[in-house]
Each structure stands twice: as C-alpha cells, then as structure tokens.
Design a protein around this motif. Structure first.
Motif, PDB file in Angstrom:
ATOM      1  N   PRO A  39      30.789  38.628  43.953  1.00  0.00           N
ATOM      2  CA  PRO A  39      29.906  39.236  42.950  1.00  0.00           C
ATOM      3  C   PRO A  39      29.180  40.471  43.483  1.00  0.00           C
ATOM      4  CG  PRO A  39      29.683  36.859  42.917  1.00  0.00           C
ATOM      5  CD  PRO A  39      30.508  37.188  44.121  1.00  0.00           C
ATOM      6  N   LYS A  40      28.754  40.417  44.751  1.00  0.00           N
ATOM      7  CA  LYS A  40      28.057  41.562  45.338  1.00  0.00           C
ATOM      8  C   LYS A  40      29.029  42.707  45.635  1.00  0.00           C
ATOM      9  CE  LYS A  40      25.634  40.474  48.877  1.00  0.00           C
ATOM     10  NZ  LYS A  40      25.286  40.174  50.289  1.00  0.00           N
ATOM     11  N   LEU A  41      30.214  42.365  46.125  1.00  0.00           N
ATOM     12  CA  LEU A  41      31.190  43.398  46.472  1.00  0.00           C
ATOM     13  C   LEU A  41      31.624  44.222  45.266  1.00  0.00           C
ATOM     14  CD1 LEU A  41      33.540  41.446  48.933  1.00  0.00           C
ATOM     15  CD2 LEU A  41      31.989  43.307  49.519  1.00  0.00           C
ATOM     16  N   PHE A  42      31.746  43.561  44.113  1.00  0.00           N
ATOM     17  CA  PHE A  42      32.267  44.247  42.927  1.00  0.00           C
ATOM     18  C   PHE A  42      31.227  44.388  41.816  1.00  0.00           C
ATOM     19  CE2 PHE A  42      36.202  42.352  44.790  1.00  0.00           C
ATOM     20  CZ  PHE A  42      36.800  43.558  45.146  1.00  0.00           C
ATOM     21  N   ASP A  43      29.979  44.101  42.141  1.00  0.00           N
ATOM     22  CA  ASP A  43      28.902  44.248  41.168  1.00  0.00           C
ATOM     23  C   ASP A  43      29.248  43.556  39.853  1.00  0.00           C
ATOM     24  OD1 ASP A  43      26.454  45.052  40.137  1.00  0.00           O
ATOM     25  OD2 ASP A  43      27.212  46.997  39.441  1.00  0.00           O
ATOM     26  N   ALA A  46      29.214  35.881  38.921  1.00  0.00           N
ATOM     27  CA  ALA A  46      29.969  34.845  39.627  1.00  0.00           C
ATOM     28  C   ALA A  46      31.085  34.307  38.742  1.00  0.00           C
ATOM     29  CB  ALA A  46      29.039  33.715  40.059  1.00  0.00           C
ATOM     30  N   SER A  47      30.830  34.243  37.437  1.00  0.00           N
ATOM     31  CA  SER A  47      31.846  33.754  36.506  1.00  0.00           C
ATOM     32  C   SER A  47      33.057  34.682  36.488  1.00  0.00           C
ATOM     33  CB  SER A  47      31.256  33.629  35.101  1.00  0.00           C
ATOM     34  OG  SER A  47      32.237  33.205  34.181  1.00  0.00           O
ATOM     35  N   ASN A  48      32.795  35.990  36.430  1.00  0.00           N
ATOM     36  CA  ASN A  48      33.913  36.942  36.456  1.00  0.00           C
ATOM     37  C   ASN A  48      34.651  36.891  37.791  1.00  0.00           C
ATOM     38  OD1 ASN A  48      33.424  37.881  33.871  1.00  0.00           O
ATOM     39  ND2 ASN A  48      32.160  39.593  34.554  1.00  0.00           N
ATOM     40  N   ALA A  49      33.903  36.755  38.863  1.00  0.00           N
ATOM     41  CA  ALA A  49      34.515  36.727  40.195  1.00  0.00           C
ATOM     42  C   ALA A  49      35.409  35.499  40.377  1.00  0.00           C
ATOM     43  CB  ALA A  49      33.439  36.753  41.269  1.00  0.00           C
ATOM     44  N   SER A  50      35.092  34.408  39.688  1.00  0.00           N
ATOM     45  CA  SER A  50      35.896  33.189  39.837  1.00  0.00           C
ATOM     46  C   SER A  50      37.324  33.382  39.333  1.00  0.00           C
ATOM     47  CB  SER A  50      35.236  32.025  39.089  1.00  0.00           C
ATOM     48  OG  SER A  50      35.294  32.223  37.688  1.00  0.00           O
ATOM     49  N   TRP A  51      37.541  34.411  38.494  1.00  0.00           N
ATOM     50  CA  TRP A  51      38.889  34.679  38.016  1.00  0.00           C
ATOM     51  C   TRP A  51      39.801  35.172  39.131  1.00  0.00           C
ATOM     52  CZ3 TRP A  51      41.021  33.334  33.505  1.00  0.00           C
ATOM     53  CH2 TRP A  51      40.160  32.953  32.476  1.00  0.00           C
ATOM     54  N   VAL A  52      39.223  35.581  40.250  1.00  0.00           N
ATOM     55  CA  VAL A  52      40.044  35.983  41.399  1.00  0.00           C
ATOM     56  C   VAL A  52      40.872  34.800  41.895  1.00  0.00           C
ATOM     57  CG1 VAL A  52      39.910  36.743  43.807  1.00  0.00           C
ATOM     58  CG2 VAL A  52      38.488  37.846  42.063  1.00  0.00           C
ATOM     59  N   ILE A  53      40.339  33.610  41.771  1.00  0.00           N
ATOM     60  CA  ILE A  53      41.071  32.405  42.146  1.00  0.00           C
ATOM     61  C   ILE A  53      41.904  31.900  40.980  1.00  0.00           C
ATOM     62  CG2 ILE A  53      40.823  29.991  42.827  1.00  0.00           C
ATOM     63  CD1 ILE A  53      38.387  30.799  44.443  1.00  0.00           C
ATOM     64  N   THR A  54      41.307  31.888  39.782  1.00  0.00           N
ATOM     65  CA  THR A  54      41.996  31.360  38.608  1.00  0.00           C
ATOM     66  C   THR A  54      43.262  32.149  38.294  1.00  0.00           C
ATOM     67  OG1 THR A  54      39.852  30.676  37.709  1.00  0.00           O
ATOM     68  CG2 THR A  54      41.705  30.722  36.188  1.00  0.00           C
ATOM     69  N   ALA A  55      43.228  33.467  38.469  1.00  0.00           N
ATOM     70  CA  ALA A  55      44.391  34.297  38.153  1.00  0.00           C
ATOM     71  C   ALA A  55      45.594  33.909  39.005  1.00  0.00           C
ATOM     72  CB  ALA A  55      44.055  35.774  38.366  1.00  0.00           C
ATOM     73  N   THR A  56      45.356  33.632  40.275  1.00  0.00           N
ATOM     74  CA  THR A  56      46.452  33.224  41.161  1.00  0.00           C
ATOM     75  C   THR A  56      47.019  31.879  40.729  1.00  0.00           C
ATOM     76  OG1 THR A  56      45.308  34.361  42.954  1.00  0.00           O
ATOM     77  CG2 THR A  56      47.103  32.908  43.576  1.00  0.00           C
ATOM     78  N   LEU A  57      46.135  30.955  40.381  1.00  0.00           N
ATOM     79  CA  LEU A  57      46.552  29.629  39.939  1.00  0.00           C
ATOM     80  C   LEU A  57      47.442  29.723  38.700  1.00  0.00           C
ATOM     81  CD1 LEU A  57      46.213  26.460  39.824  1.00  0.00           C
ATOM     82  CD2 LEU A  57      44.196  26.896  38.422  1.00  0.00           C
ATOM     83  N   LEU A  58      47.002  30.497  37.706  1.00  0.00           N
ATOM     84  CA  LEU A  58      47.754  30.599  36.461  1.00  0.00           C
ATOM     85  C   LEU A  58      49.095  31.296  36.668  1.00  0.00           C
ATOM     86  CD1 LEU A  58      44.900  31.575  33.958  1.00  0.00           C
ATOM     87  CD2 LEU A  58      45.894  29.316  34.352  1.00  0.00           C
ATOM     88  N   ALA A  59      49.077  32.398  37.422  1.00  0.00           N
ATOM     89  CA  ALA A  59      50.322  33.140  37.651  1.00  0.00           C
ATOM     90  C   ALA A  59      51.333  32.284  38.409  1.00  0.00           C
ATOM     91  CB  ALA A  59      50.029  34.428  38.413  1.00  0.00           C
TER      92      ALA A  59
END
Length: 495
Positions: A39-43, A46-59
């Motif tokens: 969240p801090k790195l990309f301003d 936390a909810s949006n940042a969690s998609w960094v993990i979810t996107a890999t799971l779904l793909a």
C-alpha cells in the motif's frame, strides 16, 4: 513437433524440470515479504494491494487446465516453453511497475505460467525410463516445497537489503535460464495422439466458474460472506459448473474428459488432493504468524520476516529429502499407501502443534513444520502417480493439470477457513485485535482433522490394473493406461 528420443541422462532431465518447479513455486511466494509494504509503495489501499496475490491465484487456476489440454494436443515440452513466456514477461512488468495496476497485471501474467509443474510431471512419463518414473515424479513434486522454502528467506533478504524490484528481475532471469535448459537438454515428448480442435467454450466455461468460486472464497471475508457480491458469485458457480459439465459430456474432445475424471481412482485421488491442499496450506498460514507475533502476547516469538523465512526453510527442504523415501514406499506398496501415510503424517504434525503452541521456542514450531512437510512430500509424489496410472497417455497433461487445480482449490479454501477462524478468535493487544492462542490451536486442529480425512479418502481409492501400473512403476504401457474391462466406453466415442 519435436519427437526426438528420450534423453540418455534422465537424471539431468529430472533436474531441469525440478528447477522449473522451484522457479514456479518461488514466483508464488515472491511477494510475501512485500505484502505489508505494497500500500505504501504504490500509494493504494490494502484492499487494492491484496489483488497482487489474488490475480496470480485466479490466472493460475484458469490457465493450468488449459495448458494441460494444449500440452496433450501440441506437446508438453512445447507448452512448457510457452508457459515460461508470460512468467518472464510478467516478472519484467512487475519489476518496472510504478503503480498497483501494472503490478496486478504482471502478477496475473506470472500466474499464467504456473502450469509448468503439472506439465513437467506429465512430460516425465514420456522422457524418463519406466523404472525411474516413480522417483522422478516424487522429486518433481517436491520441487514446489523447495521453491517455497527458499522463496521466503531469499525474498526477505533481497527486500531488506536492496530494491524490491530486484526480486522480479531475479525470477525473470531464472525463468529464462529454465527455458534455455529445456531447449538445449530436454527431449521432445511422444507425438500427440489427441485429435480434434481445442474446446474454447469449455475453457471459457470452466474459467468463468473458477473465477467466481475463487473470488468468492478469497474475497468473501473482505466483502462479507453474506454480501450480495459474495452470494451472487457462489450462485453463479452453481449455474456455471453444471452447464459446463453438460457441455463437456457432449463433446468427443473436451477440455476435461469427465468420463475419465469420474473413474473411481481418478475421482477419489482428486478428492484427496483437495483435502491435502487444504491441510498443506493451513500450517503455512499459522506458523509464520506465530513466529512473527510479539513475544509480549505470550505465544508469539517476535522474529523478523527474514528470521521467520529461515525457520520455515527446512520444512520445504524436508519435502525434497523425503521424496525418494516416498518413491520407494510407492514402489513397494503402491502410491495409494504412500498418499495415506503422507496424510497421516500431516495430521500427526498438526496434532503435535497443539501442546507446543505457546512453548516459547521456535524449535517446537520447526518440528511441527518438518513432520507436516514430510507428509506433504509423500502425498505430492503419490498423487500424480495415481492419476497417471489411471488415464491414457493422450490425457496425461490434462489429468495432471486438473489434479493440480484440485490442490489449488484446497489451498484457497484453507486460506478462507483459517482466515475466518483467526479473525473471529482474537485477543486485544495494545488496543489492536490479534489472533488469539486459542484461535491458532483451533486452526491447527482443523488442519489435523482435514489431514485425517485425506488419509481416509486415500485408503478408499480403488486402484485397478496390474501391480506395476498401480504402483506407478510403469505407467506407459497398455495395462496402465487402457480402460478397465468394466469401463470400455470411458475413453471412446462420446454422445
């Protein structure tokens, strides 16, 4: 298509394919040290940042069965190389990302490359001598544990001492190295025997159902389990899956041959795989938290992210160490026994954890993870052997990919269930709610129960065929691959 003969040195081929599995597993654990910082790195939130993990799971969930089917159609070696391309591209996109959107897109591309493990296991059937197949499958399966074991401490060390972007450049370089090694040293598999075109509607239908299911499971806690969004996604699954199944049963060349998947040995192995995936992942959610929570809680050990990764690393290496033992047990007693023993070991590890939580020693948690992962090493080597001894060579990659998908679904449900338990059973710590000691004990008891359930399902798997086929010693001959006398129509023409 490359139809060159099997390599003269199968050990080198197995090593290269295991290296591919390690890189894939490393990719999945890569962002764990960054989760709190995203969240801090990309301003962003936390909810949006969690998609960094979810996107890999779904793909990964959507692409794995597709990659398996294409591997059966066009060659497993070829699809291995194709799967590495989005892994390299996604890593580069993540390394260059300056906002959360490109990072999510890059992680999604990385997820498209997760089919390398089931494809690699399936390729072994074609390029490794029959007498070496069982041990080779065990080593390849264990590579996932090694990648996960190395991923946490390596990623934490890099993230703490240099730019986080280096993590992704390292993965890109490793994936390129894997591709070069496969091109140079891994022979082509047997000529494809699958006829007919690719089942695009089936791929879209299964992918849509999986996205709805995994979104509901992985995001239900954030959105609310009773929210309209979560309930709508579950309802969509109940509509999409039966419609997809009806479509698949109408085709002569479906994405997933449900008649083969319904064979008792395949069906029960996949059911056990869901449970093993759950049991494997539950302790991976609990132990790192216990290692990192403050000592003032009375049960946390106050270790840093790097120290936590180092304490977790031996458990992943245990998977590799136990793989030859599991292969010998499978050769002697059959992979069904190995799967049941592995599941019991996982349950025993969880059982050990209940009195050891709160002991104040990381050595007790290390013991728990070592026992659990010894069982996982047994189970992960046995499941592909059971699958490949029950399906024809023309469907090896598809069946293995579907089995890998079942394990992924199990881990997704583990994350949801354990997350709910730890979120509900909390204690106040300096004004902040933390998962309580009783919550962690409850989570580990759930893991124990699921491990026992996996052992029961494994014991009920009805293995058919010759002893060699049942034990995975030779899964390439007609005895191991043809339909049983009672199932003559299973792999023939369909309505």
């Amino acid at each position: 298509m490359d139809t060159s003969p099997p390599a003269a040195r199968p050990g080198g081929v197995v090593g290269i394919l295991a290296f591919a599995g390690i890189v894939a597993a490393l990719t999945q654990t890569l962002v764990v040290p960054l989760i709190a910082e995203l969240p801090k790195l990309f301003d962003t939130s936390a909810s949006n940042a969690s998609w960094v993990i979810t996107a890999t799971l779904l793909a990964a969930a959507v692409s794995t069965p597709v990659a398996g089917r294409l591997g059966d159609m066009y060659g497993k070696r070829r699809m291995l190389l194709v799967s590495l391309a989005p892994l390299v591209l996604g890593s580069a996109v993540c390394a260059l990302a300056s906002s959360v959107g490109p990072m999510i897109a890059g992680r999604g591309l990385q997820g498209l490359g997760m089919g390398v493990v089931p494809l690699g296991i399936s390729l072994l059937r074609d390029v490794v001598p029959a007498e070496r197949l069982g041990p080779s499958i065990a080593v390849m399966s264990a590579s996932m544990g090694v990648g996960g074991a190395l991923g946490l401490p390596v990623a934490a060390a890099i993230a703490e001492n240099t730019s986080w972007r280096v993590l992704f450049w390292v993965v890109a370089a490793l994936a390129l190295a894997v591709g070069a090694l496969i091109l140079a040293l891994v022979p082509g598999d047997r000529p494809a025997t699958v006829s007919g075109g690719f089942d695009l509607p089936g791929a879209i239908g299964l992918g849509s159902a999986l996205v709805c299911l995994l979104l509901a499971v992985s995001k239900g806690a954030d959105w609310g389990w009773g929210s309209a969004t979560t309930l709508s996604l579950f309802a969509a699954v109940l509509v999409l899956l039966p419609a997809w199944a009806r479509w698949e049963l109408r085709l002569s060349h479906p994405l997933v041959d449900l008649r083969v998947a319904a064979r008792p040995q395949v069906l029960m192995t996949n059911a056990a795989s869901v449970l093993v995936g759950f049991a494997m992942y539950a302790q991976s959610l609990v132990v790192p938290q216990l290692l990192q929570l403050p000592e003032a809680t009375g049960y946390g050990l106050g270790r840093s992210m790097l120290a936590m990764g180092l304490w977790m690393a031996p458990a992943g290496l245990m998977m590799m160490a136990m793989s030859p033992v599991g292969a010998k047990l499978s050769a002697a007693k059959g992979p069904k026994v190995t799967l049941a023993v592995g599941s019991l070991l996982v349950a025993a590890g969880y059982g050990l954890s209940v009195p050891l939580i709160g002991s104040g020693s990381p050595w007790s948690l290390l013991l728990v993870t070592l026992v659990c992962n010894a069982g996982v090493g047994f189970a992960y080597g046995a499941m592909p052997a059971l699958i490949m001894s029950a399906v024809p060579p023309s469907e090896t990659a598809s069946a293995n990919s579907f089995n890998a998908l079942m394990r992924s679904i199990g881990t997704s449900f583990a994350a949801a269930v354990i997350g709910v338990v730890l979120a509900r059973m909390t204690t106040d710590f300096g004004g902040f709610p933390l998962a309580s000691e009783s919550g962690f004990r409850a989570a580990m008891l759930i893991g124990c129960a699921v491990g026992l359930a996996a052992a029961v399902v494994a014991a009920l798997i009805p293995v058919r065929g010759t002893p060699a086929a049942a034990r995975g010693a030779d899964t390439s001959g007609p005895a191991a691959t043809g339909p049983s006398a009672e199932e003559p129509e299973a792999s023939g023409a369909r309505a």
